[in-house]
Write an enzyme that holds these catalytic residues in place. Structure first.
Site, PDB file in Angstrom:
ATOM      1  CD  GLN A 106      -2.864   1.315   2.273  1.00  0.00           C
ATOM      2  OE1 GLN A 106      -2.443   1.543   3.399  1.00  0.00           O
ATOM      3  NE2 GLN A 106      -4.154   1.155   2.007  1.00  0.00           N
ATOM      4  CE1 TYR A 199      -4.319   9.008   6.723  1.00  0.00           C
ATOM      5  CE2 TYR A 199      -3.640   7.109   5.439  1.00  0.00           C
ATOM      6  CZ  TYR A 199      -3.982   7.668   6.649  1.00  0.00           C
ATOM      7  OH  TYR A 199      -3.984   6.912   7.778  1.00  0.00           O
TER       8      TYR A 199
HETATM    9  C1  LIG Z   1      -4.794  -1.910  13.314  1.00  0.00           C
HETATM   10  C2  LIG Z   1      -5.329  -1.393  12.014  1.00  0.00           C
HETATM   11  C3  LIG Z   1      -4.526  -0.650  11.164  1.00  0.00           C
HETATM   12  C4  LIG Z   1      -5.016  -0.189   9.944  1.00  0.00           C
HETATM   13  N1  LIG Z   1      -4.169   0.451   9.086  1.00  0.00           N
HETATM   14  C5  LIG Z   1      -4.597   0.757   7.832  1.00  0.00           C
HETATM   15  C6  LIG Z   1      -3.685   1.225   6.855  1.00  0.00           C
HETATM   16  O1  LIG Z   1      -2.482   1.321   7.105  1.00  0.00           O
HETATM   17  N2  LIG Z   1      -4.176   1.552   5.633  1.00  0.00           N
HETATM   18  C7  LIG Z   1      -5.501   1.404   5.322  1.00  0.00           C
HETATM   19  O2  LIG Z   1      -5.897   1.714   4.189  1.00  0.00           O
HETATM   20  N3  LIG Z   1      -6.379   0.912   6.211  1.00  0.00           N
HETATM   21  C8  LIG Z   1      -5.957   0.567   7.458  1.00  0.00           C
HETATM   22  N4  LIG Z   1      -6.824  -0.021   8.327  1.00  0.00           N
HETATM   23  C9  LIG Z   1      -8.217  -0.307   7.885  1.00  0.00           C
HETATM   24  C10 LIG Z   1      -8.318  -1.771   7.363  1.00  0.00           C
HETATM   25  O3  LIG Z   1      -7.595  -1.930   6.164  1.00  0.00           O
HETATM   26  C11 LIG Z   1      -9.769  -2.186   7.130  1.00  0.00           C
HETATM   27  O4  LIG Z   1     -10.298  -1.404   6.096  1.00  0.00           O
HETATM   28  C12 LIG Z   1     -10.634  -2.039   8.365  1.00  0.00           C
HETATM   29  O5  LIG Z   1     -10.003  -2.650   9.478  1.00  0.00           O
HETATM   30  C13 LIG Z   1     -12.029  -2.643   8.168  1.00  0.00           C
HETATM   31  O6  LIG Z   1     -11.938  -4.007   7.872  1.00  0.00           O
HETATM   32  P1  LIG Z   1     -12.207  -5.155   8.976  1.00  0.00           P
HETATM   33  O7  LIG Z   1     -13.552  -4.881   9.566  1.00  0.00           O
HETATM   34  O8  LIG Z   1     -12.158  -6.430   8.207  1.00  0.00           O
HETATM   35  O9  LIG Z   1     -11.135  -5.041  10.011  1.00  0.00           O
HETATM   36  C14 LIG Z   1      -6.352  -0.453   9.565  1.00  0.00           C
HETATM   37  C15 LIG Z   1      -7.173  -1.188  10.434  1.00  0.00           C
HETATM   38  C16 LIG Z   1      -6.672  -1.676  11.630  1.00  0.00           C
HETATM   39  C17 LIG Z   1      -7.556  -2.526  12.487  1.00  0.00           C
END
Ligand SMILES: Cc1cc2nc3c(=O)[nH]c(=O)nc-3n(C[C@H](O)[C@H](O)[C@H](O)COP(=O)(O)O)c2cc1C
Ligand code: SF4
Length: 623
Positions: A106, A199
């Site tokens: 990413q 961002y």
């Molecule tokens: C600990 C953590 C760090 C994350 N860091 C990023 C990131 O660096 N870039 C991004 O686009 N999304 C980030 N996200 C969002 C996730 O990519 C994802 O879209 C979000 O957790 C929802 O999906 P889920 O319900 O399956 O966890 C992060 C989420 C979590 C939990």
């Protein structure tokens, strides 16, 4: 007989451009903050490899900085701006490939969230200078420690902003292009361009952040211009994300609504997800409980912690190896800590006897599943695990030091949970004043109902006889139509339990007043969840008083003071959610009577599910 896989669409290979991915499960980008000065470290590789080895088809890294250290949120995120970052990226790509998955990186410029720019005295690059101030009212529920940790990330410095010129825009485009070339040089299979979260590219896309009048502002086509300048393809597969459970992802792909399913936190909670689905044992997938503990760590630049998976960020913890000399381990209390230590110790081949004084497994987790349905998934998983393992489970068994010693244990683990008291004010012992224990007895029909008024006791018994009180989901549904308690409820104590309970009762038509002695509500919930819970409670009509000290309780109301003002709130029922403390008197009584005693979970320190699971792991690893 081999079990037929129940997830044929999710487990089928798929393609993204020229890349063939072994299945449709994607680890979405989640920053782990495990790098040093932009260079990928071994712990980061271990984190991604655990998910790749667990069967995940495509691994997407967390944010990597295209202009490191410019435009980045942390020096612990991987850099893509210099060739010195290629060896680390290559090591990651090689390791992910060796484990059978594909790697996507990413690429990000954090724009107005680039904390390192603020730390290093650079203005933040934005499409338009921000106007007005952000709504920070939710921070009223942050503790001073949390505020201090968040401020420390930017060294307490104030952000300044710079509106992007054409030169800046050309530079951003060049940074993304060179970063993508470095990913390819390192053997990465794909890149993902971050266009969300405010961002830089997301900022240009946003009408709120982008007030430009040049070719990059105004109509959507203009606002999207920067995002599409590094992109040529237009026909792309769709990856869906956001609480996508395996069955949801399977359905979305089967119905053609998505091509891939990204499961973020679910893969933090259980890296072995795909292997377990493929083995036909989805019931063994450790569920994410949507508690946001992992997300919270990013606010102060730390590595995510998972409430239910202590190996997150420290994969070396696993596997817990089987022992050559099994011990007889007696566990007292079948709440989340007791069940988890039983599971782990049984997997290490110890002999386990698990005792609980109530008629069911789950302890506090059972009750917490009423107000927070996601907790029920963890409860179900723990039950499945202890029932599949060779564990001697004895319910309706009140343990004493003597009865435990009679079992001849080598080790006793006390997991008896917290104790709940009554407020020491006039009226604190009236029959309509409930502690967590009497309320639990009333709602679940389990435990001591002697303190419950006769009519309610009868209703609780009827609920038990009808079987309703055996299922948290059934209680949630039935109580929407019928709840055996008066119209006006006062909840004393606005921490996690008090806040969730207030929302639960208000949703069921009760007129709820929540009294909190301090400023913050919802502690120790993780911040993002706390902010949402406080908002939901207000939206459901809960009347909240902070800095409220209860003076006395009468049959009709609760009298309390806020500053120098005395107020009353009507109450047919009072619930005390504030007097919760750790206590393990059983452990003291066992000293000297058995060879080894450990105390875990709320009995050792009130820290709810995360504390229970993490303390269970610590003890289980030592047995
Ligand atoms: C600990 C953590 C760090 C994350 N860091 C990023 C990131 O660096 N870039 C991004 O686009 N999304 C980030 N996200 C969002 C996730 O990519 C994802 O879209 C979000 O957790 C929802 O999906 P889920 O319900 O399956 O966890 C992060 C989420 C979590 C939990
Ligand atoms: S910390 Fe909570 S939300 Fe995050 S992955 Fe673990 S269980 Fe899920």
């Amino acid at each position: 007989m081999t079990r037929k896989p129940a997830f044929p669409h999710l487990l089928a290979p798929g393609t993204i451009g020229p890349v063939t991915v072994p299945n449709r499960v994607v680890l979405p980008a989640m920053d782990m903050n495990l790098c040093a000065d932009g260079e990928i470290e071994q712990e980061d590789i271990e984190h991604f490899v655990a998910r790749a080895a667990g069967g995940t088809g495509l691994i997407i890294t967390g944010c990597c900085a295209v202009a490191y250290p410019v435009g980045c949120a942390s020096t612990k995120e991987p850099g893509l701006s210099e060739d010195r970052f290629i060896p680390g990226l290559r090591a990651l790509a090689d390791a992910v490939h060796a484990a059978g998955s594909k790697l996507c990186v990413q690429m990000t410029h954090h724009g107005k969230i680039a904390r390192i720019d603020t730390v290093e005295g650079r203005p933040l690059l934005v499409p338009s200078a921000p106007s007005g101030s952000a709504d920070l009212s939710a921070l009223a529920d942050n503790t001073s420690d949390e505020m201090r940790k968040m401020a420390a990330v930017t060294g307490g410095k104030q952000a300044t902003y710079r509106e992007a010129t054409q030169d800046d825009i050309d530079w951003v485009v060049r940074c993304f292009a060179s970063a993508a070339r470095r990913v390819r040089a390192a053997g990465g299979d794909a890149v993902e361009i971050h266009c969300a979260h405010g961002y830089i590219l997301g900022g240009f896309l946003s009408r709120a952040d982008n007030k430009r009048t040049d070719g990059y502002g105004g109509a959507l086509a203009n606002r999207a211009r920067l995002a599409v300048e590094v992109k040529k393809a237009v026909s792309i597969p769709v990856i869906t994300v956001g609480r996508v459970l395996p069955e949801v992802g399977e359905k979305a792909i089967a119905e053609g609504r998505a091509d891939f399913a990204a499961m973020g936190r679910q893969l933090l909670a259980d890296p072995e997800l795909v292997n377990k689905l493929a083995a036909g044992t989805p019931e063994n997938v450790r569920p994410c409980i949507n508690c946001y503990v992992c997300v919270q760590e990013n606010f102060w630049d730390d590595t995510p912690i998972c409430a239910v998976n202590p190996a997150l960020g420290n994969e070396k913890l696993l596997p817990l190896s089987p022992v050559s000399t099994p011990k007889h381990v007696v566990i007292v209390g079948a709440g989340p800590g007791g069940l988890e230590v039983a599971r782990l110790a049984a997997e290490r081949r110890h002999r386990i006897t698990l005792l609980d004084k109530t008629d069911r497994l789950g302890g506090t987790l059972w009750f917490a599943s009423l107000t927070t349905p996601d907790n029920q998934r963890l409860l179900n998983w723990l039950k499945v695990q202890v029932e599949r393992l060779d564990i001697d489970i004895r319910l309706n068994t009140e343990a004493t030091a003597a009865s435990i010693a009679a079992l001849n244990p080598d080790v006793v683990v006390v997991a008896t949970g917290a104790v709940r008291g009554r407020p020491g004010v006039p009226g604190g012992d009236l029959p309509h004043v409930h502690t967590g224990d009497t309320l639990r007895a009333l709602m679940t029909g389990s435990g001591d109902v002697s303190q419950v008024p006769p009519l309610l006791r009868t209703i609780a018994k009827l609920g038990k006889l009808s079987g309703i009180t055996r299922s948290p989901a059934a209680i949630r549904t039935v109580t929407r139509r019928f709840l055996p308690m008066g119209k006006n409820v006062v909840v004393i104590g606005g921490s996690l339990v008090g806040l969730e309970l207030s929302e639960f009762l208000a949703e069921r038509g009760r007129n709820v007043t929540l009294l909190e002695e301090g400023q913050q509500l919802g502690v120790p919930m993780a911040m993002p969840r706390r902010w949402t819970a406080v908002r939901h409670a207000s939206e459901h009509g809960v009347t909240i008083h902070r800095h409220a000290t209860v003076q006395r309780i009468t049959k009709q109301d609760v009298e309390f003071r806020v500053a120098d003002k005395t107020m009353t709130a009507p109450a047919n029922m009072v619930v005390v959610a504030s007097k919760v403390s750790a206590q393990a008197s059983l452990a003291e009584a066992l000293e000297g009577a058995v060879p080894e005693v450990h105390v875990i979970g709320d009995a050792a320190e009130v820290d709810y599910i995360q504390g229970a699971i993490h303390s269970a792991w610590k003890v289980a690893a030592k047995l």
